[in-house]
Structure formats: structure tokens, C-alpha cells
Design a protein around this motif. Structure first.
Motif, PDB file in Angstrom:
ATOM      1  N   GLY A 117      -4.083 -21.542  14.963  1.00 16.39           N
ATOM      2  CA  GLY A 117      -5.365 -22.014  14.439  1.00 16.39           C
ATOM      3  C   GLY A 117      -5.319 -22.238  12.935  1.00 16.39           C
ATOM      4  N   SER A 118      -4.609 -21.364  12.235  1.00 15.22           N
ATOM      5  CA  SER A 118      -4.460 -21.530  10.786  1.00 15.22           C
ATOM      6  C   SER A 118      -3.668 -22.791  10.456  1.00 15.22           C
ATOM      7  N   ILE A 119      -2.633 -23.059  11.247  1.00 19.18           N
ATOM      8  CA  ILE A 119      -1.848 -24.269  11.022  1.00 19.18           C
ATOM      9  C   ILE A 119      -2.711 -25.507  11.252  1.00 19.18           C
ATOM     10  N   VAL A 120      -3.460 -25.524  12.338  1.00 22.11           N
ATOM     11  CA  VAL A 120      -4.329 -26.670  12.642  1.00 22.11           C
ATOM     12  C   VAL A 120      -5.396 -26.847  11.564  1.00 22.11           C
ATOM     13  N   ALA A 121      -6.002 -25.739  11.132  1.00 22.95           N
ATOM     14  CA  ALA A 121      -7.022 -25.819  10.082  1.00 22.95           C
ATOM     15  C   ALA A 121      -6.416 -26.360   8.788  1.00 22.95           C
ATOM     16  N   GLY A 122      -5.220 -25.918   8.444  1.00 16.90           N
ATOM     17  CA  GLY A 122      -4.549 -26.421   7.245  1.00 16.90           C
ATOM     18  C   GLY A 122      -4.252 -27.903   7.337  1.00 16.90           C
ATOM     19  N   LEU A 123      -3.812 -28.362   8.511  1.00 18.10           N
ATOM     20  CA  LEU A 123      -3.559 -29.788   8.690  1.00 18.10           C
ATOM     21  C   LEU A 123      -4.845 -30.601   8.555  1.00 18.10           C
ATOM     22  N   LEU A 124      -5.924 -30.115   9.146  1.00 24.82           N
ATOM     23  CA  LEU A 124      -7.199 -30.836   9.053  1.00 24.82           C
ATOM     24  C   LEU A 124      -7.687 -30.913   7.609  1.00 24.82           C
ATOM     25  N   VAL A 125      -7.579 -29.811   6.879  1.00 27.06           N
ATOM     26  CA  VAL A 125      -7.989 -29.817   5.467  1.00 27.06           C
ATOM     27  C   VAL A 125      -7.129 -30.808   4.688  1.00 27.06           C
ATOM     28  N   GLY A 126      -5.830 -30.826   4.958  1.00 28.78           N
ATOM     29  CA  GLY A 126      -4.940 -31.763   4.275  1.00 28.78           C
ATOM     30  C   GLY A 126      -5.271 -33.211   4.582  1.00 28.78           C
ATOM     31  N   PHE A 127      -5.555 -33.515   5.853  1.00 28.49           N
ATOM     32  CA  PHE A 127      -5.907 -34.882   6.227  1.00 28.49           C
ATOM     33  C   PHE A 127      -7.196 -35.326   5.542  1.00 28.49           C
ATOM     34  N   VAL A 128      -8.194 -34.470   5.545  1.00 27.26           N
ATOM     35  CA  VAL A 128      -9.472 -34.809   4.909  1.00 27.26           C
ATOM     36  C   VAL A 128      -9.277 -34.983   3.404  1.00 27.26           C
ATOM     37  N   TRP A 129      -8.516 -34.082   2.796  1.00 29.91           N
ATOM     38  CA  TRP A 129      -8.255 -34.162   1.356  1.00 29.91           C
ATOM     39  C   TRP A 129      -7.571 -35.483   1.021  1.00 29.91           C
ATOM     40  N   GLU A 130      -6.578 -35.880   1.798  1.00 31.00           N
ATOM     41  CA  GLU A 130      -5.854 -37.120   1.560  1.00 31.00           C
ATOM     42  C   GLU A 130      -6.759 -38.330   1.770  1.00 31.00           C
ATOM     43  N   TRP A 131      -7.614 -38.294   2.785  1.00 30.44           N
ATOM     44  CA  TRP A 131      -8.534 -39.392   3.040  1.00 30.44           C
ATOM     45  C   TRP A 131      -9.485 -39.567   1.856  1.00 30.44           C
ATOM     46  N   ILE A 132      -9.980 -38.469   1.311  1.00 29.16           N
ATOM     47  CA  ILE A 132     -10.875 -38.530   0.153  1.00 29.16           C
ATOM     48  C   ILE A 132     -10.117 -39.043  -1.073  1.00 29.16           C
ATOM     49  N   ARG A 133      -8.873 -38.585  -1.247  1.00 26.92           N
ATOM     50  CA  ARG A 133      -8.077 -38.989  -2.399  1.00 26.92           C
ATOM     51  C   ARG A 133      -7.789 -40.490  -2.382  1.00 26.92           C
ATOM     52  N   GLU A 134      -7.603 -41.063  -1.219  1.00 21.72           N
ATOM     53  CA  GLU A 134      -7.271 -42.474  -1.111  1.00 21.72           C
ATOM     54  C   GLU A 134      -8.495 -43.389  -1.117  1.00 21.72           C
ATOM     55  N   TYR A 135      -9.672 -42.854  -1.316  1.00 16.98           N
ATOM     56  CA  TYR A 135     -10.891 -43.671  -1.286  1.00 16.98           C
ATOM     57  C   TYR A 135     -10.820 -44.809  -2.307  1.00 16.98           C
ATOM     58  N   GLY A 136     -10.380 -44.518  -3.515  1.00 16.68           N
ATOM     59  CA  GLY A 136     -10.309 -45.539  -4.559  1.00 16.68           C
ATOM     60  C   GLY A 136      -9.378 -46.674  -4.186  1.00 16.68           C
ATOM     61  N   GLU A 137      -8.243 -46.337  -3.580  1.00 16.12           N
ATOM     62  CA  GLU A 137      -7.291 -47.368  -3.180  1.00 16.12           C
ATOM     63  C   GLU A 137      -7.862 -48.232  -2.056  1.00 16.12           C
ATOM     64  N   ARG A 138      -8.546 -47.602  -1.096  1.00 17.62           N
ATOM     65  CA  ARG A 138      -9.155 -48.378  -0.013  1.00 17.62           C
ATOM     66  C   ARG A 138     -10.258 -49.282  -0.544  1.00 17.62           C
ATOM     67  N   ALA A 139     -11.054 -48.777  -1.476  1.00 24.23           N
ATOM     68  CA  ALA A 139     -12.133 -49.578  -2.052  1.00 24.23           C
ATOM     69  C   ALA A 139     -11.566 -50.768  -2.828  1.00 24.23           C
TER      70      ALA A 139
ATOM     71  N   GLN B  31     -12.005 -10.604  18.349  1.00 21.21           N
ATOM     72  CA  GLN B  31     -10.651 -10.177  18.678  1.00 21.21           C
ATOM     73  C   GLN B  31      -9.924 -11.321  19.373  1.00 21.21           C
ATOM     74  N   LEU B  32      -8.769 -11.673  18.832  1.00 20.02           N
ATOM     75  CA  LEU B  32      -7.968 -12.788  19.343  1.00 20.02           C
ATOM     76  C   LEU B  32      -6.496 -12.398  19.369  1.00 20.02           C
ATOM     77  N   PRO B  33      -5.711 -13.029  20.228  1.00 20.74           N
ATOM     78  CA  PRO B  33      -4.260 -12.841  20.147  1.00 20.74           C
ATOM     79  C   PRO B  33      -3.736 -13.410  18.822  1.00 20.74           C
ATOM     80  N   LEU B  34      -2.718 -12.764  18.288  1.00 24.41           N
ATOM     81  CA  LEU B  34      -2.204 -13.158  16.979  1.00 24.41           C
ATOM     82  C   LEU B  34      -1.696 -14.600  16.968  1.00 24.41           C
ATOM     83  N   PHE B  35      -1.093 -15.080  18.060  1.00 24.50           N
ATOM     84  CA  PHE B  35      -0.573 -16.443  18.054  1.00 24.50           C
ATOM     85  C   PHE B  35      -1.696 -17.470  17.928  1.00 24.50           C
ATOM     86  N   LEU B  36      -2.886 -17.154  18.449  1.00 24.50           N
ATOM     87  CA  LEU B  36      -4.013 -18.078  18.267  1.00 24.50           C
ATOM     88  C   LEU B  36      -4.436 -18.142  16.802  1.00 24.50           C
ATOM     89  N   VAL B  37      -4.363 -17.006  16.131  1.00 18.46           N
ATOM     90  CA  VAL B  37      -4.698 -16.976  14.699  1.00 18.46           C
ATOM     91  C   VAL B  37      -3.683 -17.810  13.919  1.00 18.46           C
TER      92      VAL B  37
END
Length: 116
Positions: free
Chosen positions: A56-78, A47-53
């Protein structure tokens, strides 16, 4: 420009605080739906307050996006790293060839020859 940045941060902070105050109600988060939880005889929930949910969802989405972008740019970095290695190799070869070309010459004449 610094003041514009501070103004944007302040507006963002006020918006986040207002969302938090407007959504203080407690909600129950369940890991599994009721039907699936019955199969496993496990129903973890919290049980959590709704604003934490929401935040938290926004932060989780940002983290997934950052990781996805880092993986996508692997070829360019290499490719950039490969080109940097090749550039260093060619610069060393140029320095070696210039040294061989001017070996045994007077330093001043070598500098003048190199400039032309």
C-alpha cells in the motif's frame, strides 16, 4: 522483446509473492501517535498484515509521484496547446490568403502558381 517483458513481469510477481509470504504478521496502524491521540481522545487504528502496509505504501508513493508529475508538467501542456491553437489559426489564414490571391483565376493556373 515480448518474452523479455513477460520474464520481467514474472520475476516481479515472484518477488511480490515472496514479500507477501515473508511478511504475513499482523501489525497495528495508528493514525495519530499516542501522545497526540490523548489530546483529542481519539485513537483510530486498524490491524493489517505487514505486506499490505508495504505494498500500500508503494502504491501510495506511485500515485503521489504521478500526481506531482502531472501538476509539474501543466506549464508544458498549456504551452503546447497554445502553440497548437496558433498553428491552426495561421493555417486558416494561409488558406484564406491563398483563396484571395487566386480568386477569379483559372483553377489550373492557380495550382501551377501555388506550386512554384
Amino acid at each position: 522483446m515480448r518474452y523479455v517483458r513477460y520474464l520481467c513481469i514474472a520475476v516481479f510477481a515472484v518477488a511480490l509473492i515472496s514479500v507477501a509470504l515473508a511478511n504475513r504478521g499482523v501489525v497495528t496502524l495508528q493514525v495519530l501517535p499516542q501522545e497526540v491521540a490523548g489530546w483529542f481522545a481519539v485513537n483510530p487504528s486498524v490491524q493489517l498484515p505487514l505486506f499490505l502496509v508495504i505494498l500500500g505504501s508503494i502504491v501510495a508513493g506511485l500515485l503521489v509521484g504521478f500526481v506531482w508529475e502531472w501538476i509539474r508538467e501543466y506549464g508544458e501542456r498549456a504551452e503546447k496547446a497554445r502553440l497548437a491553437r496558433e498553428t491552426r489559426k495561421l493555417e486558416r489564414e494561409i488558406a484564406r490568403l491563398k483563396g484571395e490571391k487566386h480568386q477569379g483565376k483559372d483553377e489550373v493556373l492557380a495550382l501551377l502558381d501555388e506550386a512554384s
